[in-house]
Design a protein around this motif. Sequence first.
Motif, mmCIF file in Angstrom:
data_model
loop_
_atom_site.group_PDB
_atom_site.id
_atom_site.type_symbol
_atom_site.label_atom_id
_atom_site.label_comp_id
_atom_site.label_asym_id
_atom_site.label_seq_id
_atom_site.Cartn_x
_atom_site.Cartn_y
_atom_site.Cartn_z
ATOM 1 N N ASP B 185 0.840 -1.199 0.000
ATOM 2 C CA ASP B 185 0.000 0.000 0.000
ATOM 3 C C ASP B 185 0.883 1.260 0.000
ATOM 4 O O ASP B 185 0.579 2.248 -0.673
ATOM 5 C CB ASP B 185 -0.897 -0.027 1.228
ATOM 6 C CG ASP B 185 -1.920 1.086 1.201
ATOM 7 O OD1 ASP B 185 -2.679 1.157 0.228
ATOM 8 O OD2 ASP B 185 -1.940 1.909 2.130
ATOM 9 N N ASP B 186 1.977 1.188 0.741
ATOM 10 C CA ASP B 186 2.907 2.331 0.767
ATOM 11 C C ASP B 186 3.580 2.524 -0.586
ATOM 12 O O ASP B 186 3.862 3.659 -0.988
ATOM 13 C CB ASP B 186 3.978 2.125 1.846
ATOM 14 C CG ASP B 186 3.464 2.506 3.222
ATOM 15 O OD1 ASP B 186 2.236 2.664 3.379
ATOM 16 O OD2 ASP B 186 4.285 2.642 4.146
ATOM 17 N N LEU B 187 3.845 1.437 -1.285
ATOM 18 C CA LEU B 187 4.404 1.572 -2.643
ATOM 19 C C LEU B 187 3.398 2.286 -3.549
ATOM 20 O O LEU B 187 3.771 3.078 -4.415
ATOM 21 C CB LEU B 187 4.737 0.197 -3.232
ATOM 22 C CG LEU B 187 6.017 -0.473 -2.743
ATOM 23 C CD1 LEU B 187 6.144 -1.869 -3.350
ATOM 24 C CD2 LEU B 187 7.240 0.359 -3.090
ATOM 25 N N ASP B 188 2.127 2.004 -3.311
ATOM 26 C CA ASP B 188 1.073 2.639 -4.107
ATOM 27 C C ASP B 188 1.098 4.165 -3.932
ATOM 28 O O ASP B 188 0.717 4.911 -4.838
ATOM 29 C CB ASP B 188 -0.279 2.069 -3.672
ATOM 30 C CG ASP B 188 -1.378 2.339 -4.692
ATOM 31 O OD1 ASP B 188 -1.078 2.294 -5.892
ATOM 32 O OD2 ASP B 188 -2.509 2.600 -4.282
ATOM 33 N N ASP B 189 1.549 4.616 -2.760
ATOM 34 C CA ASP B 189 1.585 6.056 -2.486
ATOM 35 C C ASP B 189 2.654 6.776 -3.307
ATOM 36 O O ASP B 189 2.734 8.009 -3.270
ATOM 37 C CB ASP B 189 1.835 6.304 -0.991
ATOM 38 C CG ASP B 189 0.628 5.911 -0.148
ATOM 39 O OD1 ASP B 189 -0.485 5.821 -0.715
ATOM 40 O OD2 ASP B 189 0.799 5.686 1.054
#
Lengths: 70, 296
Positions: B185-189
Amino acid sequence: MTLAQVVYQMSTDSEFASQLYSNPEATLSKRGLQISKEELAFLLTSRNRVEQDKLNIVSLSDVGTGNWRA
Amino acid sequence: MRLGIGADQESKGSNRNISQWVSLPYLCCQAAGGHLEWADDLAVAWILFYSAAHLMDKVQDQDEPDAWWRDLGPGVALSAATGLYFSASLALNRIADHPDTSSCAVDIAEDFHRSFLIMTSGQYRDLGGPPNDLEEYWERASAKSGSFFALACHAGARLATDDAHRLEGFQRFGTQLGLLIQIKDDLDDIQPLPGSTIAGQRRELANSLTSIYTLSLLPEVQRQRLNGMLRIAPTDANAAQEALQMINSSGATLYVLSEIERHLNLAINALEQAALTGPAKDKLEQLANTLAIPRL
Protein backbone atom coordinates in the motif's frame (compact mmCIF):
# COMPACT_ATOMS: atom_id res chain seq x y z
CA MET A 1 17.07 -1.20 12.11
CA THR A 2 20.22 -3.20 11.37
CA LEU A 3 18.94 -4.57 8.07
CA ALA A 4 18.17 -0.99 7.07
CA GLN A 5 21.64 0.14 8.14
CA VAL A 6 23.30 -2.57 6.08
CA VAL A 7 21.18 -1.68 3.03
CA TYR A 8 22.02 2.00 3.43
CA GLN A 9 25.74 1.31 3.66
CA MET A 10 25.59 -1.02 0.66
CA SER A 11 23.86 1.68 -1.34
CA THR A 12 26.13 4.55 -0.38
CA ASP A 13 29.52 2.79 -0.10
CA SER A 14 30.47 0.65 -3.11
CA GLU A 15 33.58 -0.72 -1.37
CA PHE A 16 31.46 -1.98 1.52
CA ALA A 17 29.01 -3.54 -0.97
CA SER A 18 31.70 -5.47 -2.85
CA GLN A 19 33.33 -6.66 0.40
CA LEU A 20 29.93 -7.80 1.62
CA TYR A 21 29.57 -10.01 -1.44
CA SER A 22 33.00 -11.61 -1.07
CA ASN A 23 33.18 -11.96 2.71
CA PRO A 24 29.88 -11.06 4.37
CA GLU A 25 30.52 -12.06 7.97
CA ALA A 26 33.89 -10.32 8.30
CA THR A 27 32.61 -7.21 6.51
CA LEU A 28 29.60 -6.87 8.79
CA SER A 29 31.65 -7.56 11.89
CA LYS A 30 34.21 -4.89 10.91
CA ARG A 31 31.41 -2.30 10.84
CA GLY A 32 29.80 -3.60 14.02
CA LEU A 33 26.69 -4.72 12.14
CA GLN A 34 24.79 -7.94 12.75
CA ILE A 35 22.05 -9.49 10.65
CA SER A 36 20.80 -13.06 10.49
CA LYS A 37 21.87 -15.48 7.76
CA GLU A 38 18.32 -15.37 6.38
CA GLU A 39 18.35 -11.58 6.23
CA LEU A 40 21.71 -11.64 4.47
CA ALA A 41 20.34 -14.12 1.93
CA PHE A 42 17.25 -11.94 1.29
CA LEU A 43 19.48 -8.91 0.94
CA LEU A 44 21.83 -10.48 -1.60
CA THR A 45 18.97 -12.01 -3.60
CA SER A 46 17.14 -8.71 -3.64
CA ARG A 47 20.32 -6.88 -4.65
CA ASN A 48 20.60 -9.16 -7.70
CA ARG A 49 16.99 -8.42 -8.62
CA VAL A 50 17.46 -4.66 -8.30
CA GLU A 51 20.47 -4.86 -10.64
CA GLN A 52 19.08 -7.39 -13.14
CA ASP A 53 15.65 -5.77 -13.44
CA LYS A 54 17.12 -2.25 -13.14
CA LEU A 55 14.59 -1.48 -10.45
CA ASN A 56 14.14 1.88 -8.81
CA ILE A 57 11.48 2.90 -6.34
CA VAL A 58 9.06 4.07 -9.04
CA SER A 59 9.37 0.94 -11.18
CA LEU A 60 9.05 -1.17 -8.02
CA SER A 61 5.81 0.62 -7.21
CA ASP A 62 4.64 0.01 -10.81
CA VAL A 63 4.94 -3.75 -10.42
CA GLY A 64 4.10 -4.21 -6.79
CA THR A 65 1.21 -2.07 -5.68
CA GLY A 66 -2.02 -2.96 -3.96
CA ASN A 67 -5.02 -0.93 -2.88
CA TRP A 68 -5.31 -1.73 0.76
CA ARG A 69 -5.29 0.61 3.70
CA ALA A 70 -6.37 -0.80 7.04
CA MET B 1 -24.62 -15.51 2.20
CA ARG B 2 -21.02 -16.56 1.52
CA LEU B 3 -18.48 -13.79 1.04
CA GLY B 4 -15.35 -15.81 0.48
CA ILE B 5 -14.28 -19.05 -1.10
CA GLY B 6 -12.98 -22.30 0.25
CA ALA B 7 -9.89 -24.30 -0.54
CA ASP B 8 -11.54 -26.22 -3.36
CA GLN B 9 -12.73 -23.15 -5.28
CA GLU B 10 -10.96 -20.73 -7.59
CA SER B 11 -10.71 -17.04 -6.81
CA LYS B 12 -12.08 -14.69 -9.44
CA GLY B 13 -11.29 -11.50 -7.52
CA SER B 14 -8.54 -9.06 -8.23
CA ASN B 15 -5.56 -9.17 -5.88
CA ARG B 16 -5.74 -5.40 -5.61
CA ASN B 17 -8.81 -5.14 -3.41
CA ILE B 18 -10.58 -6.58 -0.41
CA SER B 19 -12.35 -9.38 -2.30
CA GLN B 20 -9.35 -11.71 -2.30
CA TRP B 21 -8.80 -11.35 1.44
CA VAL B 22 -12.41 -12.08 2.42
CA SER B 23 -11.49 -15.73 1.98
CA LEU B 24 -9.00 -15.61 4.85
CA PRO B 25 -11.41 -16.47 7.70
CA TYR B 26 -12.85 -19.33 5.59
CA LEU B 27 -9.48 -20.75 4.60
CA CYS B 28 -8.08 -20.53 8.14
CA CYS B 29 -11.20 -22.23 9.51
CA GLN B 30 -10.83 -25.04 6.96
CA ALA B 31 -7.07 -25.29 7.44
CA ALA B 32 -7.59 -25.75 11.19
CA GLY B 33 -10.01 -28.62 10.50
CA GLY B 34 -13.36 -26.80 10.40
CA HIS B 35 -16.12 -26.56 7.80
CA LEU B 36 -16.49 -23.69 5.37
CA GLU B 37 -19.96 -22.66 6.57
CA TRP B 38 -18.74 -22.19 10.15
CA ALA B 39 -16.95 -19.01 9.02
CA ASP B 40 -19.92 -17.27 7.34
CA ASP B 41 -20.87 -14.95 10.21
CA LEU B 42 -17.24 -14.31 11.10
CA ALA B 43 -16.41 -13.25 7.54
CA VAL B 44 -19.44 -10.93 7.44
CA ALA B 45 -18.43 -9.34 10.76
CA TRP B 46 -14.79 -8.95 9.66
CA ILE B 47 -15.66 -7.27 6.37
CA LEU B 48 -18.23 -4.96 7.96
CA PHE B 49 -15.74 -3.90 10.64
CA TYR B 50 -13.18 -3.34 7.90
CA SER B 51 -15.61 -1.20 5.89
CA ALA B 52 -16.43 0.90 8.96
CA ALA B 53 -12.77 1.38 9.89
CA HIS B 54 -11.82 2.17 6.29
CA LEU B 55 -14.50 4.82 6.06
CA MET B 56 -13.49 6.48 9.33
CA ASP B 57 -9.85 6.31 8.26
CA LYS B 58 -10.66 8.18 5.05
CA VAL B 59 -12.47 10.90 6.97
CA GLN B 60 -9.67 11.18 9.55
CA ASP B 61 -6.95 11.36 6.89
CA GLN B 62 -9.03 13.80 4.81
CA ASP B 63 -8.57 11.54 1.78
CA GLU B 64 -10.50 12.07 -1.44
CA PRO B 65 -14.15 11.17 -0.57
CA ASP B 66 -15.87 8.26 -2.31
CA ALA B 67 -18.43 9.31 -4.92
CA TRP B 68 -21.43 8.39 -2.76
CA TRP B 69 -20.56 10.81 0.06
CA ARG B 70 -18.61 13.46 -1.84
CA ASP B 71 -21.57 15.84 -1.91
CA LEU B 72 -23.10 14.72 1.37
CA GLY B 73 -20.05 15.45 3.52
CA PRO B 74 -18.01 13.60 6.18
CA GLY B 75 -20.88 13.62 8.70
CA VAL B 76 -22.80 11.23 6.49
CA ALA B 77 -19.71 9.03 6.07
CA LEU B 78 -19.26 8.86 9.88
CA SER B 79 -22.93 8.04 10.34
CA ALA B 80 -22.65 5.20 7.81
CA ALA B 81 -19.48 3.93 9.55
CA THR B 82 -21.33 3.83 12.88
CA GLY B 83 -24.09 1.78 11.26
CA LEU B 84 -21.51 -0.60 9.83
CA TYR B 85 -19.93 -1.11 13.28
CA PHE B 86 -23.25 -2.12 14.81
CA SER B 87 -24.08 -4.34 11.85
CA ALA B 88 -20.73 -6.05 12.34
CA SER B 89 -21.50 -6.58 16.03
CA LEU B 90 -24.82 -8.21 15.12
CA ALA B 91 -23.05 -10.58 12.72
CA LEU B 92 -20.53 -11.40 15.46
CA ASN B 93 -23.34 -12.25 17.89
CA ARG B 94 -24.71 -14.81 15.46
CA ILE B 95 -21.63 -17.00 15.92
CA ALA B 96 -23.13 -17.90 19.31
CA ASP B 97 -26.39 -19.08 17.68
CA HIS B 98 -24.85 -21.98 15.79
CA PRO B 99 -24.25 -25.26 17.64
CA ASP B 100 -20.91 -25.85 15.88
CA THR B 101 -19.44 -22.47 16.82
CA SER B 102 -21.27 -21.38 19.97
CA SER B 103 -18.54 -22.65 22.30
CA CYS B 104 -15.94 -20.25 20.90
CA ALA B 105 -18.22 -17.23 20.33
CA VAL B 106 -17.13 -15.37 23.47
CA ASP B 107 -13.42 -15.86 22.67
CA ILE B 108 -13.92 -14.62 19.12
CA ALA B 109 -15.90 -11.55 20.19
CA GLU B 110 -13.15 -10.66 22.64
CA ASP B 111 -10.54 -11.21 19.91
CA PHE B 112 -12.43 -8.77 17.66
CA HIS B 113 -12.78 -6.05 20.24
CA ARG B 114 -9.16 -6.29 21.43
CA SER B 115 -7.89 -6.22 17.83
CA PHE B 116 -9.93 -3.16 16.98
CA LEU B 117 -8.73 -1.40 20.13
CA ILE B 118 -5.14 -2.04 18.98
CA MET B 119 -5.99 -0.77 15.48
CA THR B 120 -7.54 2.34 16.99
CA SER B 121 -4.37 3.01 18.98
CA GLY B 122 -2.33 2.81 15.75
CA GLN B 123 -4.75 5.15 14.02
CA TYR B 124 -4.53 7.58 16.96
CA ARG B 125 -0.75 7.68 16.70
CA ASP B 126 -1.07 8.67 13.03
CA LEU B 127 -2.82 11.86 14.14
CA GLY B 128 0.51 13.00 15.64
CA GLY B 129 2.22 12.99 12.22
CA PRO B 130 4.53 10.56 10.40
CA PRO B 131 6.51 7.95 12.39
CA ASN B 132 9.79 9.32 13.78
CA ASP B 133 11.82 6.28 12.75
CA LEU B 134 11.57 2.78 11.30
CA GLU B 135 10.86 1.19 14.66
CA GLU B 136 7.81 3.39 15.08
CA TYR B 137 6.77 2.75 11.48
CA TRP B 138 6.71 -1.02 12.08
CA GLU B 139 4.90 -0.62 15.40
CA ARG B 140 2.13 1.36 13.73
CA ALA B 141 1.92 -0.99 10.74
CA SER B 142 1.66 -3.93 13.10
CA ALA B 143 -1.04 -2.22 15.18
CA LYS B 144 -3.17 -1.31 12.17
CA SER B 145 -2.77 -3.67 9.24
CA GLY B 146 -1.03 -6.50 11.13
CA SER B 147 -3.72 -6.74 13.83
CA PHE B 148 -6.53 -6.68 11.32
CA PHE B 149 -5.26 -9.60 9.26
CA ALA B 150 -4.11 -11.49 12.34
CA LEU B 151 -7.71 -11.26 13.55
CA ALA B 152 -9.11 -12.84 10.37
CA CYS B 153 -6.67 -15.76 10.59
CA HIS B 154 -6.74 -16.33 14.35
CA ALA B 155 -10.52 -16.04 14.67
CA GLY B 156 -11.10 -18.18 11.57
CA ALA B 157 -8.92 -20.95 13.01
CA ARG B 158 -10.45 -20.53 16.49
CA LEU B 159 -13.76 -21.70 15.03
CA ALA B 160 -12.14 -25.11 14.60
CA THR B 161 -9.44 -25.43 17.26
CA ASP B 162 -8.44 -24.18 20.71
CA ASP B 163 -4.83 -25.37 20.40
CA ALA B 164 -2.89 -22.30 21.55
CA HIS B 165 0.32 -23.20 19.70
CA ARG B 166 -1.48 -23.63 16.38
CA LEU B 167 -3.55 -20.52 16.91
CA GLU B 168 -0.38 -18.54 17.50
CA GLY B 169 0.84 -19.74 14.10
CA PHE B 170 -2.35 -18.48 12.43
CA GLN B 171 -2.01 -15.19 14.28
CA ARG B 172 1.61 -14.76 13.14
CA PHE B 173 0.66 -15.64 9.57
CA GLY B 174 -2.05 -12.96 9.55
CA THR B 175 0.26 -10.37 11.07
CA GLN B 176 2.86 -10.96 8.35
CA LEU B 177 0.19 -10.76 5.63
CA GLY B 178 -0.97 -7.46 7.08
CA LEU B 179 2.56 -6.06 7.12
CA LEU B 180 3.14 -7.14 3.51
CA ILE B 181 -0.10 -5.49 2.45
CA GLN B 182 0.92 -2.31 4.26
CA ILE B 183 4.30 -2.31 2.44
CA LYS B 184 2.54 -2.64 -0.90
CA ASP B 185 0.00 0.00 0.00
CA ASP B 186 2.91 2.33 0.77
CA LEU B 187 4.40 1.57 -2.64
CA ASP B 188 1.07 2.64 -4.11
CA ASP B 189 1.58 6.06 -2.49
CA ILE B 190 4.48 6.64 -4.90
CA GLN B 191 2.27 6.26 -7.97
CA PRO B 192 1.00 9.40 -9.74
CA LEU B 193 -2.46 10.56 -8.72
CA PRO B 194 -5.26 10.05 -11.28
CA GLY B 195 -4.84 12.60 -14.06
CA SER B 196 -1.15 13.17 -13.28
CA THR B 197 2.02 11.57 -14.64
CA ILE B 198 4.29 12.75 -11.84
CA ALA B 199 5.29 10.07 -9.35
CA GLY B 200 5.59 10.99 -5.69
CA GLN B 201 3.50 14.14 -5.90
CA ARG B 202 1.30 13.06 -3.01
CA ARG B 203 0.82 13.95 0.64
CA GLU B 204 0.98 10.26 1.64
CA LEU B 205 4.57 9.91 0.41
CA ALA B 206 5.86 11.51 3.64
CA ASN B 207 4.34 8.69 5.74
CA SER B 208 5.45 5.86 3.47
CA LEU B 209 7.99 3.18 4.35
CA THR B 210 10.44 4.43 1.72
CA SER B 211 10.46 7.95 3.16
CA ILE B 212 10.72 6.81 6.79
CA TYR B 213 13.58 4.46 5.86
CA THR B 214 15.47 7.25 4.12
CA LEU B 215 14.81 9.85 6.82
CA SER B 216 15.99 7.39 9.49
CA LEU B 217 19.38 6.92 7.85
CA LEU B 218 20.34 10.16 6.14
CA PRO B 219 22.78 12.55 7.82
CA GLU B 220 21.05 15.52 9.48
CA VAL B 221 21.53 18.10 6.72
CA GLN B 222 20.19 15.80 4.00
CA ARG B 223 17.39 14.67 6.30
CA GLN B 224 16.23 18.24 6.71
CA ARG B 225 16.42 18.72 2.95
CA LEU B 226 14.29 15.62 2.30
CA ASN B 227 11.76 16.66 4.95
CA GLY B 228 11.43 20.01 3.20
CA MET B 229 10.95 18.36 -0.20
CA LEU B 230 8.33 15.95 1.17
CA ARG B 231 6.41 18.86 2.71
CA ILE B 232 6.01 20.68 -0.60
CA ALA B 233 5.99 17.64 -2.95
CA PRO B 234 2.15 17.53 -3.23
CA THR B 235 2.17 20.91 -4.98
CA ASP B 236 5.68 21.03 -6.46
CA ALA B 237 6.70 18.53 -9.17
CA ASN B 238 10.42 19.36 -8.85
CA ALA B 239 10.32 18.76 -5.10
CA ALA B 240 8.57 15.39 -5.66
CA GLN B 241 11.26 14.42 -8.16
CA GLU B 242 14.10 15.45 -5.85
CA ALA B 243 12.52 13.58 -2.95
CA LEU B 244 12.29 10.40 -5.03
CA GLN B 245 15.91 10.81 -6.15
CA MET B 246 17.05 11.03 -2.52
CA ILE B 247 14.92 8.00 -1.63
CA ASN B 248 16.37 6.04 -4.54
CA SER B 249 19.98 6.96 -3.73
CA SER B 250 19.55 5.77 -0.16
CA GLY B 251 18.79 2.20 -1.30
CA ALA B 252 15.07 2.25 -0.48
CA THR B 253 14.28 -0.08 -3.39
CA LEU B 254 16.65 -2.73 -2.04
CA TYR B 255 15.33 -2.23 1.50
CA VAL B 256 11.68 -2.66 0.48
CA LEU B 257 12.43 -5.75 -1.62
CA SER B 258 14.41 -7.31 1.24
CA GLU B 259 11.62 -6.60 3.71
CA ILE B 260 9.05 -8.18 1.38
CA GLU B 261 11.22 -11.32 1.13
CA ARG B 262 11.71 -11.38 4.90
CA HIS B 263 8.01 -11.02 5.76
CA LEU B 264 6.99 -13.58 3.15
CA ASN B 265 9.41 -16.04 4.70
CA LEU B 266 8.03 -15.32 8.19
CA ALA B 267 4.49 -15.86 6.88
CA ILE B 268 5.34 -19.25 5.39
CA ASN B 269 7.15 -20.27 8.59
CA ALA B 270 4.07 -19.32 10.60
CA LEU B 271 1.99 -21.70 8.49
CA GLU B 272 4.30 -24.53 9.57
CA GLN B 273 3.58 -23.71 13.22
CA ALA B 274 -0.16 -23.69 12.47
CA ALA B 275 0.16 -27.36 11.38
CA LEU B 276 -2.38 -26.97 8.60
CA THR B 277 -4.48 -29.71 7.12
CA GLY B 278 -5.94 -30.22 3.65
CA PRO B 279 -5.82 -28.11 0.51
CA ALA B 280 -6.42 -24.91 2.48
CA LYS B 281 -2.71 -24.89 3.33
CA ASP B 282 -1.81 -24.53 -0.37
CA LYS B 283 -4.42 -21.81 -0.81
CA LEU B 284 -3.03 -19.82 2.12
CA GLU B 285 0.50 -20.14 0.74
CA GLN B 286 -0.78 -18.98 -2.66
CA LEU B 287 -2.46 -15.99 -1.04
CA ALA B 288 0.79 -15.01 0.66
CA ASN B 289 2.73 -15.44 -2.57
CA THR B 290 0.43 -13.03 -4.41
CA LEU B 291 2.20 -10.39 -2.33
CA ALA B 292 5.63 -11.20 -3.75
CA ILE B 293 7.02 -8.76 -6.30
CA PRO B 294 6.68 -10.38 -9.75
CA ARG B 295 9.75 -10.59 -12.00
CA LEU B 296 9.90 -8.05 -14.80
